[in-house]
Scaffold this motif. Sequence first.
Motif, mmCIF file in Angstrom:
data_model
loop_
_atom_site.group_PDB
_atom_site.id
_atom_site.type_symbol
_atom_site.label_atom_id
_atom_site.label_comp_id
_atom_site.label_asym_id
_atom_site.label_seq_id
_atom_site.Cartn_x
_atom_site.Cartn_y
_atom_site.Cartn_z
ATOM 1 N N VAL A 117 3.656 18.155 -3.867
ATOM 2 C CA VAL A 117 2.937 17.315 -4.826
ATOM 3 C C VAL A 117 2.670 15.964 -4.171
ATOM 4 C CG1 VAL A 117 2.857 16.422 -7.176
ATOM 5 C CG2 VAL A 117 4.284 18.411 -6.666
ATOM 6 N N GLU A 118 1.415 15.551 -4.181
ATOM 7 C CA GLU A 118 1.024 14.233 -3.670
ATOM 8 C C GLU A 118 0.738 13.310 -4.851
ATOM 9 O OE1 GLU A 118 -2.424 13.150 -0.642
ATOM 10 O OE2 GLU A 118 -3.108 13.144 -2.732
ATOM 11 N N PHE A 119 1.236 12.078 -4.750
ATOM 12 C CA PHE A 119 1.003 11.067 -5.785
ATOM 13 C C PHE A 119 0.265 9.892 -5.157
ATOM 14 C CE2 PHE A 119 5.002 13.261 -6.545
ATOM 15 C CZ PHE A 119 4.874 13.691 -7.854
ATOM 16 N N LYS A 120 -0.641 9.292 -5.935
ATOM 17 C CA LYS A 120 -1.419 8.169 -5.426
ATOM 18 C C LYS A 120 -1.360 7.000 -6.406
ATOM 19 C CE LYS A 120 -5.429 9.223 -3.737
ATOM 20 N NZ LYS A 120 -6.874 9.598 -3.632
ATOM 21 N N THR A 121 -1.185 5.799 -5.842
ATOM 22 C CA THR A 121 -1.160 4.567 -6.624
ATOM 23 C C THR A 121 -2.574 4.024 -6.805
ATOM 24 O OG1 THR A 121 1.069 3.918 -5.949
ATOM 25 C CG2 THR A 121 -0.379 2.147 -6.575
ATOM 26 N N LEU A 122 -2.766 3.256 -7.853
ATOM 27 C CA LEU A 122 -4.036 2.579 -8.095
ATOM 28 C C LEU A 122 -4.474 1.789 -6.861
ATOM 29 C CD1 LEU A 122 -6.195 1.642 -10.254
ATOM 30 C CD2 LEU A 122 -4.701 -0.335 -10.620
ATOM 31 N N HIS A 123 -5.757 1.870 -6.531
ATOM 32 C CA HIS A 123 -6.329 1.056 -5.455
ATOM 33 C C HIS A 123 -7.407 0.174 -6.069
ATOM 34 C CE1 HIS A 123 -8.876 0.622 -1.599
ATOM 35 N NE2 HIS A 123 -7.859 -0.220 -1.548
ATOM 36 N N ARG A 124 -7.079 -1.105 -6.249
ATOM 37 C CA ARG A 124 -8.017 -2.038 -6.866
ATOM 38 C C ARG A 124 -7.768 -3.431 -6.285
ATOM 39 N NH1 ARG A 124 -7.632 -1.728 -13.056
ATOM 40 N NH2 ARG A 124 -8.359 0.399 -12.749
ATOM 41 N N PRO A 125 -8.290 -3.684 -5.079
ATOM 42 C CA PRO A 125 -8.005 -4.943 -4.393
ATOM 43 C C PRO A 125 -8.359 -6.190 -5.197
ATOM 44 C CG PRO A 125 -9.034 -3.388 -2.894
ATOM 45 C CD PRO A 125 -9.109 -2.777 -4.254
ATOM 46 N N SER A 126 -9.352 -6.101 -6.066
ATOM 47 C CA SER A 126 -9.735 -7.276 -6.856
ATOM 48 C C SER A 126 -8.609 -7.729 -7.772
ATOM 49 C CB SER A 126 -10.985 -6.966 -7.686
ATOM 50 O OG SER A 126 -10.737 -5.907 -8.604
ATOM 51 N N GLU A 127 -7.690 -6.810 -8.116
ATOM 52 C CA GLU A 127 -6.590 -7.137 -9.022
ATOM 53 C C GLU A 127 -5.215 -7.027 -8.358
ATOM 54 O OE1 GLU A 127 -6.976 -4.667 -12.457
ATOM 55 O OE2 GLU A 127 -9.099 -5.145 -12.731
ATOM 56 N N ARG A 164 -5.719 -6.706 -0.566
ATOM 57 C CA ARG A 164 -6.799 -7.425 0.111
ATOM 58 C C ARG A 164 -6.274 -8.421 1.139
ATOM 59 N NH1 ARG A 164 -6.966 -9.733 -5.308
ATOM 60 N NH2 ARG A 164 -6.527 -11.981 -5.278
ATOM 61 N N SER A 165 -4.973 -8.383 1.386
ATOM 62 C CA SER A 165 -4.378 -9.290 2.367
ATOM 63 C C SER A 165 -4.835 -8.929 3.781
ATOM 64 C CB SER A 165 -2.851 -9.230 2.289
ATOM 65 O OG SER A 165 -2.265 -9.921 3.382
ATOM 66 N N LEU A 166 -5.182 -9.926 4.557
ATOM 67 C CA LEU A 166 -5.603 -9.717 5.939
ATOM 68 C C LEU A 166 -4.431 -9.333 6.833
ATOM 69 C CD1 LEU A 166 -8.055 -12.745 6.377
ATOM 70 C CD2 LEU A 166 -8.627 -10.360 5.901
ATOM 71 N N PHE A 167 -3.211 -9.546 6.345
ATOM 72 C CA PHE A 167 -2.021 -9.298 7.155
ATOM 73 C C PHE A 167 -1.360 -7.955 6.846
ATOM 74 C CE2 PHE A 167 -2.504 -13.889 6.563
ATOM 75 C CZ PHE A 167 -2.628 -14.298 7.882
ATOM 76 N N SER A 168 -1.900 -7.217 5.896
ATOM 77 C CA SER A 168 -1.299 -5.938 5.525
ATOM 78 C C SER A 168 -1.619 -4.880 6.574
ATOM 79 C CB SER A 168 -1.814 -5.482 4.160
ATOM 80 O OG SER A 168 -1.315 -4.205 3.851
ATOM 81 N N SER A 169 -0.594 -4.111 6.941
ATOM 82 C CA SER A 169 -0.789 -3.013 7.887
ATOM 83 C C SER A 169 -0.852 -1.663 7.182
ATOM 84 C CB SER A 169 0.355 -2.994 8.909
ATOM 85 O OG SER A 169 1.607 -2.856 8.253
ATOM 86 N N ILE A 170 -0.798 -1.689 5.867
ATOM 87 C CA ILE A 170 -0.804 -0.451 5.081
ATOM 88 C C ILE A 170 -2.228 0.018 4.848
ATOM 89 C CG2 ILE A 170 -0.235 0.543 2.826
ATOM 90 C CD1 ILE A 170 2.172 -1.322 2.722
ATOM 91 N N ASP A 171 -2.446 1.301 5.015
ATOM 92 C CA ASP A 171 -3.744 1.917 4.741
ATOM 93 C C ASP A 171 -3.761 2.321 3.272
ATOM 94 O OD1 ASP A 171 -6.219 3.102 4.916
ATOM 95 O OD2 ASP A 171 -5.504 4.912 5.945
ATOM 96 N N TRP A 172 -4.313 1.467 2.416
ATOM 97 C CA TRP A 172 -4.324 1.726 0.982
ATOM 98 C C TRP A 172 -5.300 2.840 0.632
ATOM 99 C CZ3 TRP A 172 -0.312 -0.864 -0.712
ATOM 100 C CH2 TRP A 172 0.012 -2.103 -0.145
ATOM 101 N N PRO A 173 -5.092 3.557 -0.458
ATOM 102 C CA PRO A 173 -4.042 3.398 -1.462
ATOM 103 C C PRO A 173 -2.711 3.984 -1.005
ATOM 104 C CG PRO A 173 -5.412 5.254 -2.031
ATOM 105 C CD PRO A 173 -6.043 4.624 -0.822
ATOM 106 N N TYR A 174 -1.655 3.566 -1.680
ATOM 107 C CA TYR A 174 -0.307 4.023 -1.382
ATOM 108 C C TYR A 174 -0.157 5.481 -1.803
ATOM 109 C CZ TYR A 174 4.800 3.775 -1.037
ATOM 110 O OH TYR A 174 6.113 3.976 -0.682
ATOM 111 N N LEU A 175 0.429 6.287 -0.904
ATOM 112 C CA LEU A 175 0.615 7.712 -1.161
ATOM 113 C C LEU A 175 2.085 8.091 -1.016
ATOM 114 C CD1 LEU A 175 -2.320 9.095 1.030
ATOM 115 C CD2 LEU A 175 -2.329 8.821 -1.464
#
Length: 318
Positions: free
Chosen positions: A165-175, A180-191
């Motif tokens: 089972v794969e779960f995905k978190t909301l991806h909404r950089p505006s909120e 939207r951080s320039l320093f994040s190394s995570i490939d959004w959305p979170y899985l």
Amino acid sequence: MLIRRPSDIKPSEITPEYVYRTRRRFMRDSLAVAAGAGAGASALALPDSWLEERRVEPGEPIGEQMTSEANATGYNNFYEFGTDKEDPAKYAHEMNVDPWTVEVSGEVAEPGKMGLEDMLAGIDLEERIYRLRCVEAWSMVIPWIGFPVKKLLDRFKPTADAKYVEFKTLHRPSEMRGQRSLFSSIDWPYLEGLRLDEANHPLAIFAVGMYGKLLPNQNGAPIRLVVPWKYGFKSIKSIVSIRLTRRQPVNTWNDLQPREYGFYANVNPNVDHPRWSQARERRFPTTLFRPNYIPTRMFNGYDEVAALYSGMDLARFY
């Protein structure tokens, strides 16, 4: 009028604090809605009265001190809002959870996308008092309100080919400013992901509340996963997608740093993180000068899940 002395009142007759507070809040919010009618007032994905209208099966005590609500809602990881422990509580109000839908797809006979309240219709809620162990070696004891994951998955009828089972978190950089951080190394959305038999274990739940209230945004509103025998990063927050698959899905932290964060992520005091020991944990309440250290238990003390990993090398499948 009969006035009963405190000594005459049985413990079973005392209204739990969270029930009293929930009813107070329900009355307050009902008045606020009435006063705001026609003035642009909006409801959440699950209104506060949603819990009030349902019976919640009380949780069984685990004989350990409960973490305070202030600690559990004010100190946590939710990188979508920032990397500091206080960032989620500070910024998560920027996330809009009205409306909220969850899509179930993949290896199911009846895929679909549903509003949260419709999805939860007819599902009984329980309080589950669980230990939460972070991979960073701190821990809490939290009273969640939710229901077994299996109850929801079964409604969509997994096929014989469903293994994970794969779960995905909301991806909404505006909120979600962390996205939207320039320093994040995570490939959004979170899985995140589980084997299907793990997801179907009775201890694995979807939580929609904590401390007798609906989940606050910083703790994964309006619906999150709680898998108490695994490190906390497996308990993905603010879920918008559930996909059943034949093959092991990609998990965000495992993909980012596979040596440090395994797919299974079972709490294991015998397998250290590459940068620190996992043999003990700092349990809240704790302070900088008087840290409350306790030994870490295998599977976070939930020995009933051991059969899921019979014959597996847990140092390899960490």
